[in-house]
Design a protein around this motif. Structure first.
Motif, PDB file in Angstrom:
ATOM      1  N   UNK A  94       0.909  -1.252   0.047  1.00 48.18           N
ATOM      2  CA  UNK A  94       0.084   0.029   0.063  1.00 48.18           C
ATOM      3  C   UNK A  94       0.932   1.126  -0.011  1.00 48.18           C
ATOM      4  N   UNK A  95       2.009   1.118   0.596  1.00 49.23           N
ATOM      5  CA  UNK A  95       2.864   2.207   0.845  1.00 49.23           C
ATOM      6  C   UNK A  95       3.370   2.620  -0.528  1.00 49.23           C
ATOM      7  N   UNK A  96       3.892   1.551  -1.163  1.00 56.55           N
ATOM      8  CA  UNK A  96       4.294   1.593  -2.649  1.00 56.55           C
ATOM      9  C   UNK A  96       3.354   2.000  -3.833  1.00 56.55           C
ATOM     10  N   UNK A  97       2.166   1.676  -3.358  1.00 57.77           N
ATOM     11  CA  UNK A  97       1.080   2.223  -4.346  1.00 57.77           C
ATOM     12  C   UNK A  97       0.664   3.786  -4.000  1.00 57.77           C
ATOM     13  N   UNK A  98       0.670   4.279  -2.764  1.00 66.82           N
ATOM     14  CA  UNK A  98       0.756   5.388  -2.520  1.00 66.82           C
ATOM     15  C   UNK A  98       1.681   6.393  -2.918  1.00 66.82           C
ATOM     16  N   UNK A  99       3.041   5.872  -3.147  1.00 66.33           N
ATOM     17  CA  UNK A  99       4.041   6.536  -3.622  1.00 66.33           C
ATOM     18  C   UNK A  99       3.376   7.084  -5.096  1.00 66.33           C
ATOM     19  N   UNK A 100       3.029   5.941  -5.951  1.00 65.98           N
ATOM     20  CA  UNK A 100       2.813   6.007  -7.248  1.00 65.98           C
ATOM     21  C   UNK A 100       1.747   6.880  -7.461  1.00 65.98           C
ATOM     22  N   UNK A 101       0.691   6.990  -6.675  1.00 71.90           N
ATOM     23  CA  UNK A 101      -0.289   8.001  -6.754  1.00 71.90           C
ATOM     24  C   UNK A 101       0.023   9.303  -6.520  1.00 71.90           C
ATOM     25  N   UNK A 102       0.963   9.465  -5.720  1.00 70.97           N
ATOM     26  CA  UNK A 102       1.817  10.903  -5.228  1.00 70.97           C
ATOM     27  C   UNK A 102       2.540  11.283  -6.268  1.00 70.97           C
ATOM     28  N   UNK A 103       3.342  10.540  -6.874  1.00 71.69           N
ATOM     29  CA  UNK A 103       4.046  10.752  -8.236  1.00 71.69           C
ATOM     30  C   UNK A 103       3.327  11.332  -9.395  1.00 71.69           C
ATOM     31  N   UNK A 104       2.087  10.589  -9.467  1.00 75.93           N
ATOM     32  CA  UNK A 104       1.053  11.132 -10.634  1.00 75.93           C
ATOM     33  C   UNK A 104       0.489  12.486 -10.030  1.00 75.93           C
ATOM     34  N   UNK A 105       0.190  12.833  -9.139  1.00 78.07           N
ATOM     35  CA  UNK A 105      -0.423  13.823  -8.396  1.00 78.07           C
ATOM     36  C   UNK A 105       0.629  15.122  -8.616  1.00 78.07           C
ATOM     37  N   UNK A 106       1.878  14.852  -8.261  1.00 78.50           N
ATOM     38  CA  UNK A 106       3.017  15.768  -8.431  1.00 78.50           C
ATOM     39  C   UNK A 106       3.009  16.220  -9.811  1.00 78.50           C
ATOM     40  N   UNK A 107       3.081  15.240 -10.895  1.00 74.13           N
ATOM     41  CA  UNK A 107       3.175  15.659 -12.174  1.00 74.13           C
ATOM     42  C   UNK A 107       2.031  16.455 -12.530  1.00 74.13           C
ATOM     43  N   UNK A 108       0.819  16.097 -12.085  1.00 74.84           N
ATOM     44  CA  UNK A 108      -0.285  17.078 -12.508  1.00 74.84           C
ATOM     45  C   UNK A 108      -0.331  18.271 -11.716  1.00 74.84           C
ATOM     46  N   UNK A 109       0.080  18.298 -10.737  1.00 73.92           N
ATOM     47  CA  UNK A 109       0.235  19.786 -10.123  1.00 73.92           C
ATOM     48  C   UNK A 109       1.137  20.757 -10.510  1.00 73.92           C
ATOM     49  N   UNK A 110       1.787  20.233 -11.547  1.00 74.91           N
ATOM     50  CA  UNK A 110       2.877  21.096 -12.178  1.00 74.91           C
ATOM     51  C   UNK A 110       3.952  21.807 -11.408  1.00 74.91           C
ATOM     52  N   UNK A 111       4.203  21.218 -10.057  1.00 78.33           N
ATOM     53  CA  UNK A 111       5.193  21.807  -9.119  1.00 78.33           C
ATOM     54  C   UNK A 111       6.428  22.000  -9.697  1.00 78.33           C
ATOM     55  N   UNK A 112       7.119  22.987  -9.371  1.00 79.83           N
ATOM     56  CA  UNK A 112       8.540  23.292  -9.945  1.00 79.83           C
ATOM     57  C   UNK A 112       9.507  22.346  -9.150  1.00 79.83           C
ATOM     58  N   UNK A 113       8.945  21.797  -7.816  1.00 80.14           N
ATOM     59  CA  UNK A 113       9.916  20.669  -7.236  1.00 80.14           C
ATOM     60  C   UNK A 113       9.582  19.226  -7.794  1.00 80.14           C
ATOM     61  N   UNK A 114       8.559  18.905  -8.585  1.00 80.11           N
ATOM     62  CA  UNK A 114       8.281  17.553  -9.015  1.00 80.11           C
ATOM     63  C   UNK A 114       9.410  17.247  -9.667  1.00 80.11           C
ATOM     64  N   UNK A 115      10.103  16.008  -9.512  1.00 74.48           N
ATOM     65  CA  UNK A 115      11.196  15.533 -10.471  1.00 74.48           C
ATOM     66  C   UNK A 115      10.789  15.109 -11.811  1.00 74.48           C
ATOM     67  N   UNK A 116       9.463  14.778 -11.801  1.00 71.99           N
ATOM     68  CA  UNK A 116       8.796  14.537 -13.116  1.00 71.99           C
ATOM     69  C   UNK A 116       8.682  15.451 -14.169  1.00 71.99           C
ATOM     70  N   UNK A 117       8.717  16.550 -13.795  1.00 76.31           N
ATOM     71  CA  UNK A 117       8.483  17.655 -14.734  1.00 76.31           C
ATOM     72  C   UNK A 117      10.152  18.003 -15.357  1.00 76.31           C
ATOM     73  N   UNK A 118      10.818  17.688 -14.851  1.00 79.93           N
ATOM     74  CA  UNK A 118      12.155  17.656 -15.549  1.00 79.93           C
ATOM     75  C   UNK A 118      12.514  16.653 -16.586  1.00 79.93           C
ATOM     76  N   UNK A 119      11.792  15.825 -16.529  1.00 86.15           N
ATOM     77  CA  UNK A 119      11.912  14.496 -17.531  1.00 86.15           C
ATOM     78  C   UNK A 119      11.246  14.971 -18.947  1.00 86.15           C
TER      79      UNK A 119
END
Length: 154
Positions: free
Chosen positions: A129-154
């Motif tokens: 469940x912790x792994x899954x929650x991390x995955x959801x957080x990563x997706x949320x990070x991407x869609x929030x378009x935060x400057x601190x989101x590591x996915x935005x630099x990819x």
């Protein structure tokens, strides 16, 4: 007049059902686990690729929730629900979402089946469940378009 409208409406419904059944046969819906995912999110695309790499038996198929074909093949799904979370339609027609999809993938990948007995306890379940929650957080990070989101630099 009402009877005429009713008959036309029933005929249209039968045509729609026949189209759906034809698509379901064409794509062999009852032979695969269908994962409905977000093909725009880099994290989701990466996770999907990992599943494909470990799907040695070819049990999984993937459709974007953005693809209109998804709702023609699976008319009980809605774009609004699929946009919120990953969904899966199993070979027997069961519809799963969220963590249940993650768990079903792990239970049905040839590469992870050998580990399944190790996942059948409270500690392992909490870790998954912790792994899954991390995955959801990563997706949320991407869609929030935060400057601190590591996915935005990819």
């Amino acid at each position: 007049m009402f009877a005429c409208f009713f008959n036309v409406s029933l005929a249209q419904e039968n045509i729609n059902i026949n189209k759906t059944n034809s698509l379901r046969e064409k794509y062999q819906v009852d032979k695969f686990y269908w994962v409905i995912y977000d093909n725009v999110c880099p994290y989701c695309r990466s996770a999907t690729q990992h599943i494909k790499d470990l799907d040695w038996e070819g049990r999984f198929k993937f459709l974007s929730y953005r693809n209109p074909l998804t709702y023609k093949i699976f008319p009980t799904l809605t774009k609004e629900e699929c946009e919120k979370d990953v969904h899966m339609v199993t070979p027997n027609g069961e519809v799963l979402s969220g963590y249940d999809v993650f768990k079903k993938v792990l239970d049905n990948l040839a590469a992870t089946k050998i580990l399944n007995p190790l996942f059948k306890n409270d500690y392992a379940e909490q870790q998954l469940k912790t792994i899954y929650e991390k995955m959801v957080k990563e997706r949320s990070c991407y869609y929030n378009m935060s400057d601190t989101c590591p996915l935005m630099s990819k």
